[in-house]
Design an enzyme around this catalytic site. Structure first.
Site, PDB file in Angstrom:
ATOM      1  N   HIS A 195       1.150  -0.963  -0.049  1.00 26.94           N
ATOM      2  CA  HIS A 195      -0.307   0.230  -0.102  1.00 26.94           C
ATOM      3  C   HIS A 195       0.761   1.098  -0.037  1.00 26.94           C
ATOM      4  O   HIS A 195       0.875   2.350  -1.012  1.00 26.94           O
ATOM      5  CB  HIS A 195      -0.933   0.298   1.247  1.00 26.94           C
ATOM      6  CG  HIS A 195      -1.870   0.980   1.026  1.00 26.94           C
ATOM      7  ND1 HIS A 195      -2.596   1.259   0.472  1.00 26.94           N
ATOM      8  CD2 HIS A 195      -1.420   2.532   1.560  1.00 26.94           C
ATOM      9  CE1 HIS A 195      -3.592   2.836   1.055  1.00 26.94           C
ATOM     10  NE2 HIS A 195      -3.362   3.587   1.726  1.00 26.94           N
TER      11      HIS A 195
ATOM     12  N   HIS B 199       2.582   5.886  -2.170  1.00 27.49           N
ATOM     13  CA  HIS B 199       3.973   7.525  -1.428  1.00 27.49           C
ATOM     14  C   HIS B 199       5.891   7.319  -1.843  1.00 27.49           C
ATOM     15  O   HIS B 199       6.486   8.487  -1.264  1.00 27.49           O
ATOM     16  CB  HIS B 199       3.919   7.723  -0.097  1.00 27.49           C
ATOM     17  CG  HIS B 199       2.276   7.921   0.113  1.00 27.49           C
ATOM     18  ND1 HIS B 199       1.686   9.103   0.209  1.00 27.49           N
ATOM     19  CD2 HIS B 199       1.258   7.079   0.499  1.00 27.49           C
ATOM     20  CE1 HIS B 199       0.150   8.594   0.289  1.00 27.49           C
ATOM     21  NE2 HIS B 199      -0.160   7.596   0.683  1.00 27.49           N
TER      22      HIS B 199
ATOM     23  N   LYS C  85      -4.405   9.706  -8.654  1.00 32.32           N
ATOM     24  CA  LYS C  85      -4.357  10.132  -7.600  1.00 32.32           C
ATOM     25  C   LYS C  85      -3.885  11.646  -7.341  1.00 32.32           C
ATOM     26  O   LYS C  85      -3.772  12.608  -7.448  1.00 32.32           O
ATOM     27  CB  LYS C  85      -2.721   9.845  -7.265  1.00 32.32           C
ATOM     28  CG  LYS C  85      -2.272   9.642  -5.788  1.00 32.32           C
ATOM     29  CD  LYS C  85      -2.568   9.134  -4.388  1.00 32.32           C
ATOM     30  CE  LYS C  85      -2.272   9.165  -2.936  1.00 32.32           C
ATOM     31  NZ  LYS C  85      -2.471   8.633  -1.850  1.00 32.32           N
TER      32      LYS C  85
END
Length: 285
Positions: free
Chosen positions: A156, A171, A219
């Site tokens: 994730h 990220h 995103k």
């Protein structure tokens, strides 16, 4: 090493220990281009985010071990992940590599010294600590019921997932770079800071809030460290998860900028990392 310090001070120690961090303008060049609000539809960046990265710098052992993990996952939430023997081996190779570094060794010592406050018992033996790292980062769990276990903290946070037509997590700058080189990422501009008093976003910022499409999936806003080593991020999020709170305010001096960050860490499935990321609260040059 002083261990009786706040989490914010401990994160500054991690930063100062990160000898594998790349230098903007030398090891890599980014082009932040135009800024936008998250809901603005137009693309504010016609060019890629990364203009240049010196591939020799990506040959460092922790970088290579990290990048080997990025193709081990299926992005779609709800699709069960299967972990092969070879992939398990890659996970362990990565953990062994980062535990040789200053940031992760500090992370381990800091977690041992501060775990009693939270009632946790973090083992002093590095091999036992690696087992905890494996569990919180790599053990699979259900993010969506239906198929098999479809997610992990590592997937994730660092690799990214797709859920309900949106990109979640994702990220990490190295994953971004590799996907951008493959033509799968369209960088759409940085997100303008909320406050007019904040410093302007520029090409030497080590923390960047940005917008992009991944394989056409949006995103709308995500914050990433740029140029930092994999061990720095693993150490930061692990410390926040094991001995911090769900939200942790951190003052970080990157040398070029001062950032006030909120490091958020959420738990899934009995003490595994659901997500972890930073948000920029304030930014001064």
């Amino acid at each position: 090493v002083k261990l009786d310090i706040s989490l914010s001070e401990a994160v500054q120690c991690l930063w100062d220990l990160d000898v594998n961090r790349l230098t903007p303008g030398e090891d890599y060049v980014i082009d932040v281009q135009g800024g936008k609000k998250p809901y603005w539809k137009e693309d504010k960046a016609k060019d890629p985010l990364f203009t240049f990265v010196n591939d020799r710098e990506l040959q460092r052992s922790t970088y290579k071990a990290f990048m080997a993990l990025l193709d081990n996952y299926s992005a779609q939430v709800g699709e069960g992940e299967s972990v092969t023997y070879a992939e398990k081996k890659e996970n362990w190779t990565f953990l062994h590599a980062i535990m040789q570094t200053g940031p992760m060794q500090f992370c381990h010592k800091y977690c041992v010294a501060n775990s009693k406050k939270g009632g946790l018992d973090i083992p002093e033996d590095p091999e036992e600590f690696k087992k905890i790292l494996y569990k919180i980062w790599f053990d699979l769990y259900y993010r969506e019921r239906g198929g098999g276990r479809d997610s992990s903290g590592f997937e994730h946070v660092f690799v990214g997932e797709v859920k309900n037509g949106k990109v979640t997590g994702f990220h990490n700058w190295l994953a971004f770079l590799l996907e951008e080189r493959l033509g799968r990422i369209d960088y759409r501009g940085y997100i303008k800071p909320k406050s007019y008093t904040d410093a302007p976003t520029n090409d030497d910022d080590h923390v960047l809030t940005l917008q992009f499409n991944w394989n056409g999936v949006p995103k709308s806003v995500g914050t990433s460290f740029i140029g930092v080593s994999p061990e720095f991020e693993m150490a930061l999020y692990t410390m926040c998860f094991l001995v911090g709170e769900e939200q942790n305010t951190i003052d970080l001096d990157t040398g070029a900028d001062l950032f006030k960050l909120n490091c958020k860490v959420y738990t899934m499935d009995n003490h595994k990392i659901g997500t972890s990321f930073v948000e920029t609260l304030e930014h001064e040059d």
